[in-house]
Design a protein around this motif. Structure first.
Motif, PDB file in Angstrom:
ATOM      1  N   ARG A   3      23.031  28.345   6.160  1.00  0.00           N
ATOM      2  CA  ARG A   3      23.902  29.157   6.998  1.00  0.00           C
ATOM      3  C   ARG A   3      23.065  29.865   8.044  1.00  0.00           C
ATOM      4  O   ARG A   3      22.046  30.474   7.725  1.00  0.00           O
ATOM      5  CB  ARG A   3      24.659  30.180   6.164  1.00  0.00           C
ATOM      6  N   TYR A   4      23.497  29.790   9.285  1.00  0.00           N
ATOM      7  CA  TYR A   4      22.798  30.444  10.384  1.00  0.00           C
ATOM      8  C   TYR A   4      23.606  31.631  10.869  1.00  0.00           C
ATOM      9  O   TYR A   4      24.826  31.553  11.022  1.00  0.00           O
ATOM     10  CB  TYR A   4      22.596  29.470  11.551  1.00  0.00           C
ATOM     11  N   TYR A   5      22.904  32.725  11.126  1.00  0.00           N
ATOM     12  CA  TYR A   5      23.511  33.908  11.701  1.00  0.00           C
ATOM     13  C   TYR A   5      22.785  34.212  13.003  1.00  0.00           C
ATOM     14  O   TYR A   5      21.589  34.476  13.001  1.00  0.00           O
ATOM     15  CB  TYR A   5      23.382  35.107  10.757  1.00  0.00           C
ATOM     16  N   VAL A 167      10.515  35.688  -2.803  1.00  0.00           N
ATOM     17  CA  VAL A 167      10.193  36.209  -1.471  1.00  0.00           C
ATOM     18  C   VAL A 167      11.192  35.710  -0.437  1.00  0.00           C
ATOM     19  O   VAL A 167      11.860  34.692  -0.629  1.00  0.00           O
ATOM     20  CB  VAL A 167       8.765  35.791  -1.039  1.00  0.00           C
ATOM     21  N   HIS A 168      11.307  36.464   0.640  1.00  0.00           N
ATOM     22  CA  HIS A 168      11.963  35.961   1.844  1.00  0.00           C
ATOM     23  C   HIS A 168      10.944  35.962   2.968  1.00  0.00           C
ATOM     24  O   HIS A 168       9.886  36.595   2.880  1.00  0.00           O
ATOM     25  CB  HIS A 168      13.243  36.723   2.189  1.00  0.00           C
ATOM     26  N   LEU A 169      11.245  35.229   4.032  1.00  0.00           N
ATOM     27  CA  LEU A 169      10.263  34.939   5.070  1.00  0.00           C
ATOM     28  C   LEU A 169      10.742  35.431   6.421  1.00  0.00           C
ATOM     29  O   LEU A 169      11.891  35.180   6.818  1.00  0.00           O
ATOM     30  CB  LEU A 169      10.028  33.424   5.144  1.00  0.00           C
ATOM     31  N   ALA A 170       9.855  36.138   7.128  1.00  0.00           N
ATOM     32  CA  ALA A 170      10.099  36.506   8.517  1.00  0.00           C
ATOM     33  C   ALA A 170       9.137  35.717   9.389  1.00  0.00           C
ATOM     34  O   ALA A 170       7.953  35.580   9.054  1.00  0.00           O
ATOM     35  CB  ALA A 170       9.887  38.000   8.737  1.00  0.00           C
ATOM     36  N   ILE A 171       9.639  35.175  10.496  1.00  0.00           N
ATOM     37  CA  ILE A 171       8.779  34.489  11.455  1.00  0.00           C
ATOM     38  C   ILE A 171       9.116  34.990  12.856  1.00  0.00           C
ATOM     39  O   ILE A 171      10.237  35.393  13.134  1.00  0.00           O
ATOM     40  CB  ILE A 171       8.933  32.950  11.381  1.00  0.00           C
ATOM     41  N   ALA A 179      13.157  35.128  13.327  1.00  0.00           N
ATOM     42  CA  ALA A 179      14.090  34.622  12.324  1.00  0.00           C
ATOM     43  C   ALA A 179      13.707  35.174  10.966  1.00  0.00           C
ATOM     44  O   ALA A 179      12.522  35.355  10.668  1.00  0.00           O
ATOM     45  CB  ALA A 179      14.104  33.100  12.291  1.00  0.00           C
ATOM     46  N   ILE A 180      14.710  35.440  10.167  1.00  0.00           N
ATOM     47  CA  ILE A 180      14.523  35.871   8.788  1.00  0.00           C
ATOM     48  C   ILE A 180      15.241  34.868   7.901  1.00  0.00           C
ATOM     49  O   ILE A 180      16.414  34.565   8.111  1.00  0.00           O
ATOM     50  CB  ILE A 180      15.052  37.293   8.584  1.00  0.00           C
ATOM     51  N   ILE A 181      14.499  34.340   6.919  1.00  0.00           N
ATOM     52  CA  ILE A 181      15.012  33.246   6.096  1.00  0.00           C
ATOM     53  C   ILE A 181      15.009  33.685   4.640  1.00  0.00           C
ATOM     54  O   ILE A 181      13.983  34.116   4.106  1.00  0.00           O
ATOM     55  CB  ILE A 181      14.152  31.980   6.259  1.00  0.00           C
ATOM     56  N   GLU A 182      16.159  33.546   3.996  1.00  0.00           N
ATOM     57  CA  GLU A 182      16.304  33.892   2.590  1.00  0.00           C
ATOM     58  C   GLU A 182      16.992  32.747   1.851  1.00  0.00           C
ATOM     59  O   GLU A 182      17.748  31.983   2.454  1.00  0.00           O
ATOM     60  CB  GLU A 182      17.145  35.170   2.434  1.00  0.00           C
ATOM     61  N   TYR A 183      16.707  32.663   0.561  1.00  0.00           N
ATOM     62  CA  TYR A 183      17.419  31.717  -0.298  1.00  0.00           C
ATOM     63  C   TYR A 183      18.183  32.514  -1.350  1.00  0.00           C
ATOM     64  O   TYR A 183      17.582  33.183  -2.193  1.00  0.00           O
ATOM     65  CB  TYR A 183      16.450  30.756  -0.978  1.00  0.00           C
ATOM     66  N   MET A 189      19.823  31.125   3.930  1.00  0.00           N
ATOM     67  CA  MET A 189      20.486  32.021   4.872  1.00  0.00           C
ATOM     68  C   MET A 189      19.503  32.339   5.995  1.00  0.00           C
ATOM     69  O   MET A 189      18.424  32.883   5.729  1.00  0.00           O
ATOM     70  CB  MET A 189      20.909  33.321   4.179  1.00  0.00           C
ATOM     71  N   ILE A 190      19.848  32.010   7.224  1.00  0.00           N
ATOM     72  CA  ILE A 190      18.929  32.170   8.349  1.00  0.00           C
ATOM     73  C   ILE A 190      19.542  33.094   9.391  1.00  0.00           C
ATOM     74  O   ILE A 190      20.627  32.829   9.910  1.00  0.00           O
ATOM     75  CB  ILE A 190      18.601  30.803   8.983  1.00  0.00           C
TER      76      ILE A 190
END
Length: 347
Positions: A3-5, A167-171, A179-183, A189-190
Motif C-alpha cells: 500500500r502506498y500513501y 524494524v521499519h525503514l526510512a530512506i 519514504a517510510i516503509i513498514e511491514y 505500507m509505504i
C-alpha cells in the motif's frame, strides 16, 4: 501486496495512543533549507551495538541470506553485487542501521513493535532484515529507484543477541525525497513524499498520521503545550515543534548544529533503562549532509563530534573495505584520513 500513501500531514501532531516501545530511535529529515539536504537520527539500545563506521567500495558481493555465519534464508536467498560505494554504521558486525551511498541515498532502521514481515515465500529472493538498508544503498540512487527494487525481494525476520529485527525503514535522497516503509501483518505500507520528515517508533506510521491533526506547530510560541517524556509520541511532537522553529542556516556548520540540536533534544540520557519505562539510552547520534556526502557521528560517551567525507575515500571496485572505530576518545573533527583497512568485511 503493498500500500502506498502519497501526500499527508507533515508536521502537525495530536494526542496519541501507543504501545510500549523498548528502543527509542528518532529520525528527522531537513529538506527545506537552502544549504542542502540534512538528516539526523538517534540510535537507542540497551547495550553497545559495537558501532563501526564502515566504507564499502563498489562491487561488493552480498548474500542476503546470511547473518554472520548463520544461514537465515535457506532457500532462494537474495544475492547481489553493489553498484554504489557506501558509508554505514554497522551493528554487531552483521548488518547496518544507518548509512548512505555515493549518490546521496540514505537509510535508517528504527524499532517498531508491530513489524511483521509475513510468512516466507520461497518463490521470491529472501533477505535478512539486517541487510535491508544496505541492499537499498547498494543498488539504488534515489528513493524512487529504491522502492522499485524492493519489489523484487522479501524481507525476512532476523534475530541477534536475543533481539528480533522488528524494524521499519526510512530512506531519503539528495533531492529531499523521502519514504517510510513498514511491514504490518505481512503487508508493506509505504509513505512516499518529501513531507514525511519525522519518524520515531510506535504506533505504526499510518496511525501516527491519523492522530497528528490536533496541534498545529506552524506558528509555534512559548505557550505551545509540549510533552517532555521519552516515549515515541512525545519525541515525535518535540521534533515537529522544534523543526518548525529552525532558522535558515547560513552555512553547513549552522545546519549541522541545528540538526544535532533536534537529535539531542529527543535523546534518552545515558544511564537508562529507567525502571518500568522500557526505554533505553541513546548510544549515538548521526547527521548526514547528503548534498556533500559528509557523515557526522557523535558517540554519547565521547565529548567529540567526528565527521568524514565519503568522496575523499577510495571507492573503486576492488579497493579494500575501510573502517573507523568511533569509540576512541582521541578522535575529533575530520577523520576522513583515519580510516584503516578492515581485516575482513563485516558482512
Amino acid at each position: 501486496m503493498r500500500r502506498y500513501y502519497r501526500g499527508g500531514v507533515a508536521i502537525v501532531i495530536g494526542a496519541m495512543v501507543m504501545a510500549n516501545a523498548a528502543w527509542a530511535c528518532s529520525r528527522y529529515l531537513w529538506n527545506d533549507n537552502e544549504q542542502g539536504i540534512y538528516v539526523a537520527r538517534t540510535m537507542d539500545w540497551p547495550e553497545s551495538t559495537d558501532p563501526v563506521i564502515t566504507v564499502f567500495p563498489r562491487g561488493m558481493e552480498r548474500n542476503g541470506g546470511m547473518l554472520g555465519a548463520e544461514v537465515v534464508v535457506e532457500e532462494n536467498a537474495a544475492t547481489w553485487t553493489s553498484k554504489y560505494a557506501s558509508m554505514v554504521t554497522t551493528v554487531y558486525g552483521i548488518g547496518a542501521a544507518d548509512g548512505f551511498n555515493e549518490k546521496g541515498l540514505a537509510f535508517h532502521m528504527l524499532y517498531l513493535t508491530a513489524t511483521d514481515f509475513g510468512p516466507r515465500d520461497p518463490g521470491k529472493p529472501g533477505m535478512q532484515a539486517g541487510l535491508w538498508g544496505q541492499y537499498v544503498i547498494d543498488n539504488a540512487a534515489t528513493v524512487e529507484e529504491a522502492l522499485d527494487i524492493l519489489e523484487d525481494v522479501q524481507i525476512v525476520m532476523a534475530e541477534a543477541r536475543g533481539s528480533k529485527a522488528t524494524v521499519h525503514l526510512a530512506i531519503e535522497d539528495a533531492t529531499g525525497d523521502s519514504a517510510i516503509i513498514e511491514y504490518i501483518d505481512g503487508e508493506s505500507m509505504i509513505h512516499h513524499g518529501r513531507e514525511f520528515r519525522i519518524m520515531t517508533n510506535d504506533p505504526p506510521y499510518d496511525q501516527q498520521l491519523a492522530l497528528l491533526e490536533e496541534l498545529d506547530f506552524s506558528n509555534p510560541s512559548s505557550d505551545t503545550p509540549l510533552p517532555g517524556n521519552v516515549k515515541p509520541t512525545d519525541r515525535f511532537q518535540r521534533i515537529a515543534y522544534y523543526s518548525s522553529m529552525l532558522p535558515e542556516p547560513q552555512n553547513e556548520r549552522e545546519a549541522v548544529a541545528s540538526a544535532l540540536a533536534i537529535a539531542r533534544n529527543v535523546s534518552v540520557p545515558f544511564g537508562a533503562p529507567y525502571k518500568g519505562f522500557g526505554i533505553y539510552n541513546t548510544e549515538y547520534r548521526t547527521v548526514m549532509n547528503l548534498s556533500a556526502l559528509r557523515y557526522y557521528f557523535e558517540l554519547t560517551t565521547s565529548p567529540n563530534v567526528i565527521w568524514a567525507d565519503l568522496s575523499e575515500l577510495d571507492l573503486d571496485e576492488g579497493s579494500p573495505v575501510q573502517v573507523l572505530d568511533p569509540n576512541n576518545i582521541e578522535l575529533s573533527g575530520d577523520v576522513s584520513s583515519d580510516f584503516t583497512v578492515a581485516e575482513r568485511s563485516p558482512y
